[in-house]
Design a protein around this motif. Structure first.
Motif, PDB file in Angstrom:
ATOM      1  N   THR A   5       0.844  -1.185   0.000  1.00 49.11           N
ATOM      2  CA  THR A   5       0.000   0.000   0.000  1.00 49.11           C
ATOM      3  C   THR A   5       0.879   1.234   0.000  1.00 49.11           C
ATOM      4  O   THR A   5       1.959   1.236   0.590  1.00 49.11           O
ATOM      5  N   TYR A   6       0.421   2.245  -0.692  1.00 52.23           N
ATOM      6  CA  TYR A   6       1.180   3.481  -0.797  1.00 52.23           C
ATOM      7  C   TYR A   6       0.220   4.644  -0.996  1.00 52.23           C
ATOM      8  O   TYR A   6      -0.942   4.460  -1.343  1.00 52.23           O
ATOM      9  N   LYS A   7       0.731   5.835  -0.765  1.00 52.68           N
ATOM     10  CA  LYS A   7      -0.084   7.035  -0.889  1.00 52.68           C
ATOM     11  C   LYS A   7       0.403   7.850  -2.084  1.00 52.68           C
ATOM     12  O   LYS A   7       1.582   8.173  -2.183  1.00 52.68           O
ATOM     13  N   VAL A   8      -0.515   8.159  -2.990  1.00 56.04           N
ATOM     14  CA  VAL A   8      -0.246   9.015  -4.136  1.00 56.04           C
ATOM     15  C   VAL A   8      -1.151  10.230  -3.989  1.00 56.04           C
ATOM     16  O   VAL A   8      -2.369  10.106  -4.047  1.00 56.04           O
ATOM     17  N   LEU A   9      -0.542  11.369  -3.755  1.00 55.54           N
ATOM     18  CA  LEU A   9      -1.266  12.597  -3.449  1.00 55.54           C
ATOM     19  C   LEU A   9      -2.203  12.345  -2.275  1.00 55.54           C
ATOM     20  O   LEU A   9      -1.749  12.040  -1.195  1.00 55.54           O
ATOM     21  N   LEU A  10      -3.521  12.420  -2.487  1.00 64.26           N
ATOM     22  CA  LEU A  10      -4.457  12.201  -1.379  1.00 64.26           C
ATOM     23  C   LEU A  10      -5.074  10.805  -1.402  1.00 64.26           C
ATOM     24  O   LEU A  10      -5.860  10.472  -0.527  1.00 64.26           O
ATOM     25  N   ASP A  11      -4.757  10.024  -2.408  1.00 62.70           N
ATOM     26  CA  ASP A  11      -5.312   8.669  -2.536  1.00 62.70           C
ATOM     27  C   ASP A  11      -4.369   7.621  -1.975  1.00 62.70           C
ATOM     28  O   ASP A  11      -3.172   7.631  -2.251  1.00 62.70           O
ATOM     29  N   HIS A  12      -4.937   6.698  -1.209  1.00 66.22           N
ATOM     30  CA  HIS A  12      -4.190   5.519  -0.789  1.00 66.22           C
ATOM     31  C   HIS A  12      -4.507   4.411  -1.778  1.00 66.22           C
ATOM     32  O   HIS A  12      -5.670   4.130  -2.049  1.00 66.22           O
TER      33      HIS A  12
END
Length: 180
Positions: A71-78
């Motif tokens: 799992t990772y965070k891209v901008l405000l989306d996980h």
């Protein structure tokens, strides 16, 4: 935090300083019947097989009794990559005490290359945990499979309580995972 998560962090001596939030997001993705074998915050390079697109992402990875999750965070989306253990083709490792370690998971869709601790023994133990879980997932399921998972959970409790040493716990867990 789940007991099996705490046991995995302790077994593999994973430092979570400042990264507890990403581990919590990863735990939200876990099913109640999944046993956590390995979990860690890490940086990973994810390569999509079809397009050869490569992304370097900060996040967290988990190996459970059923799948591998990153799992990772891209901008405000996980976002989460989830791969059933039976879909993993191979696991390799590389590294040493100077440059750090990498575990590479090759699947049909992605290759996930993630950073691990610097010790060669740690790198080997993590790779062995992945290989045992994958072998267990690809083996024919017998009537005793749920019992094996219950035994692993009991071992984790004994390890957390200090009854089993880290080595004893890791060896017995690997043996039990081989039976799945």
């Amino acid at each position: 935090m789940r007991e099996d998560t705490e046991a995995a962090l302790k077994t593999f001596e994973v430092n979570t300083f400042g990264r507890a939030g990403i581990l919590s997001k990863l735990e939200e993705k876990l099913a109640a019947d999944e046993a956590v074998i390995y979990i860690a915050p890490t940086n990973a390079t994810v390569t999509t097989t079809a397009s050869r697109k490569t992304e370097k992402l900060p996040g967290a990875i988990a190996l459970t009794s059923k799948r591998v999750l990153f799992t990772y965070k891209v901008l405000l989306d996980h976002k989460t990559i989830s791969v059933d253990l039976a879909q993993v083709h191979s696991v390799t490792s590389s590294g040493n005490s100077l440059t750090g370690g990498h575990i590479q998971i090759l699947t049909v869709v992605n290759t996930i290359d993630f950073l691990v601790k610097y010790k060669k023994e740690s790198i080997a133990a993590i790779q062995e945990a992945f290989e045992a879980a994958i072998a267990g997932a690809k083996a024919p399921q017998g009537a005793g499979s749920p019992d094996v998972l219950a035994q692993i959970q009991k071992l984790a409790e004994l390890h957390t309580a200090g009854v089993l040493t880290e080595t004893e716990f890791s060896e017995k867990k690997a043996e039990l995972l081989g039976r799945l």
